[in-house]
Design an enzyme around this catalytic site. Structure first.
Site, mmCIF file in Angstrom:
data_model
loop_
_atom_site.group_PDB
_atom_site.id
_atom_site.type_symbol
_atom_site.label_atom_id
_atom_site.label_comp_id
_atom_site.label_asym_id
_atom_site.label_seq_id
_atom_site.Cartn_x
_atom_site.Cartn_y
_atom_site.Cartn_z
ATOM 1 N N GLU A 246 -3.578 3.082 -7.259
ATOM 2 C CA GLU A 246 -4.177 4.282 -6.384
ATOM 3 C C GLU A 246 -2.957 5.535 -6.786
ATOM 4 O O GLU A 246 -1.885 5.289 -5.853
ATOM 5 C CB GLU A 246 -4.104 3.734 -4.959
ATOM 6 C CG GLU A 246 -5.142 2.631 -4.599
ATOM 7 C CD GLU A 246 -5.282 2.570 -3.134
ATOM 8 O OE1 GLU A 246 -6.552 2.592 -2.771
ATOM 9 O OE2 GLU A 246 -4.386 2.606 -2.268
ATOM 10 N N HIS B 246 0.893 -1.207 0.188
ATOM 11 C CA HIS B 246 0.071 -0.143 0.243
ATOM 12 C C HIS B 246 0.888 1.254 -0.067
ATOM 13 O O HIS B 246 2.105 1.280 0.645
ATOM 14 C CB HIS B 246 -0.863 -0.049 1.272
ATOM 15 C CG HIS B 246 -1.986 0.960 1.098
ATOM 16 N ND1 HIS B 246 -1.777 2.587 1.409
ATOM 17 C CD2 HIS B 246 -3.308 0.980 0.766
ATOM 18 C CE1 HIS B 246 -2.820 3.061 1.113
ATOM 19 N NE2 HIS B 246 -3.673 2.192 0.793
HETATM 20 O O1 G3P Z 1 -6.417 1.714 0.479
HETATM 21 C C1 G3P Z 1 -7.581 2.738 0.189
HETATM 22 C C2 G3P Z 1 -6.775 3.961 -0.020
HETATM 23 O O2 G3P Z 1 -5.548 4.227 0.073
HETATM 24 C C3 G3P Z 1 -7.722 5.226 -0.582
HETATM 25 O O3 G3P Z 1 -7.992 5.941 0.495
HETATM 26 O O4 G3P Z 1 -9.161 7.599 1.758
HETATM 27 O O5 G3P Z 1 -8.955 7.996 -0.515
HETATM 28 O O6 G3P Z 1 -10.564 5.988 -0.249
HETATM 29 P P1 G3P Z 1 -9.228 6.852 0.114
#
Ligand code: G3P
Length: 222
Positions: A141, A93
């Site tokens: 992400e 992550h």
């Molecule tokens: O693991 C999920 C993440 O990193 C995204 O976070 O708070 O933007 O949904 P968020």
């Protein structure tokens, strides 16, 4: 196509452990049972076993170390996660980033323990490269959007599309999730339309005044 996967990372938010975590798990379980959607939760380590005992949701660890059981101190061992009731794990992550060698070792130990694997990536090249490890999922992400409230689906659909392409050009059997700023059914719909198999999200649910309402909205356009 298999039911879309909504994976909720509770991170280390105060709203995401102990009793608060249980409340989120309860509504997630109810909604998953009522709908054709798969909802998983990645709680803190201390909540893995209680979640396993009380809910039938897939339970993911937020990290695993690439070590085998033995003389290690302070490590997260895949077999111990499995024994505690975890069904899967996140690896790499953005808030727990690893070197390539560490990703490989963590993935191998998770696999050997029979855990489902989600390797998180921060860009298209890493998405393609991590696919060679043959995880169940790659979760793309963009770090700058994590926790921002700005949805990757709207702000950077290109990175989703290109990641899906990069992953599937290496191995069409590896599924893709996307995350960062996801909080509505519309974000999820766009992610699915761009070729993903679901989303990985956190603050949109965990920090919401009404997590059930957000979860219901998230699945409303699937
Ligand atoms: O693991 C999920 C993440 O990193 C995204 O976070 O708070 O933007 O949904 P968020």
């Amino acid at each position: 196509m298999a039911a879309p996967f909504i994976l909720i990372n509770l991170k280390s938010y105060a709203e995401g452990f102990g009793y608060n975590a249980q409340k989120i798990a309860q509504v997630a379980e109810k909604i998953a049972h009522e709908n054709d959607v798969r909802i998983g939760i990645a709680p803190g380590y201390m909540d893995i076993h209680p979640f396993h005992v009380h809910y039938s949701l897939p339970v993911f660890a937020q990290h695993v170390d690439g070590v085998t059981p033995g003389a290690h101190t302070g490590h997260i061992v895949a077999d111990a996660l499995k024994a505690a009731g975890a069904t899967g794990t996140l690896i790499n992550h953005s808030e727990r980033r690893l070197t390539l060698a560490d990703i490989e070792a963590a993935h191998r130990s998770a696999r050997n323990a029979g855990l489902e694997t989600v390797i998180c990536t921060n860009n298209v090249a890493t998405s393609g490269a991590a696919t060679f490890f043959e995880p169940d999922y790659i979760a793309i992400e963009p770090p700058e959007l994590i926790g921002s409230g700005i949805s990757v689906s709207k702000a950077d659909p290109g990175i989703i599309e290109k990641s899906v392409e990069a992953v599937h050009s290496v191995n069409a059997g590896v599924k893709v999730l996307t995350g960062a700023g996801i909080s509505t059914g519309e974000c999820v719909r766009t992610a699915l339309d761009l070729g993903t198999d679901g989303v990985l999200l956190a603050s949109g649910v965990v920090k919401a005044a009404d997590p059930e309402a957000v979860l219901r909205d998230l699945i409303s356009k699937i």
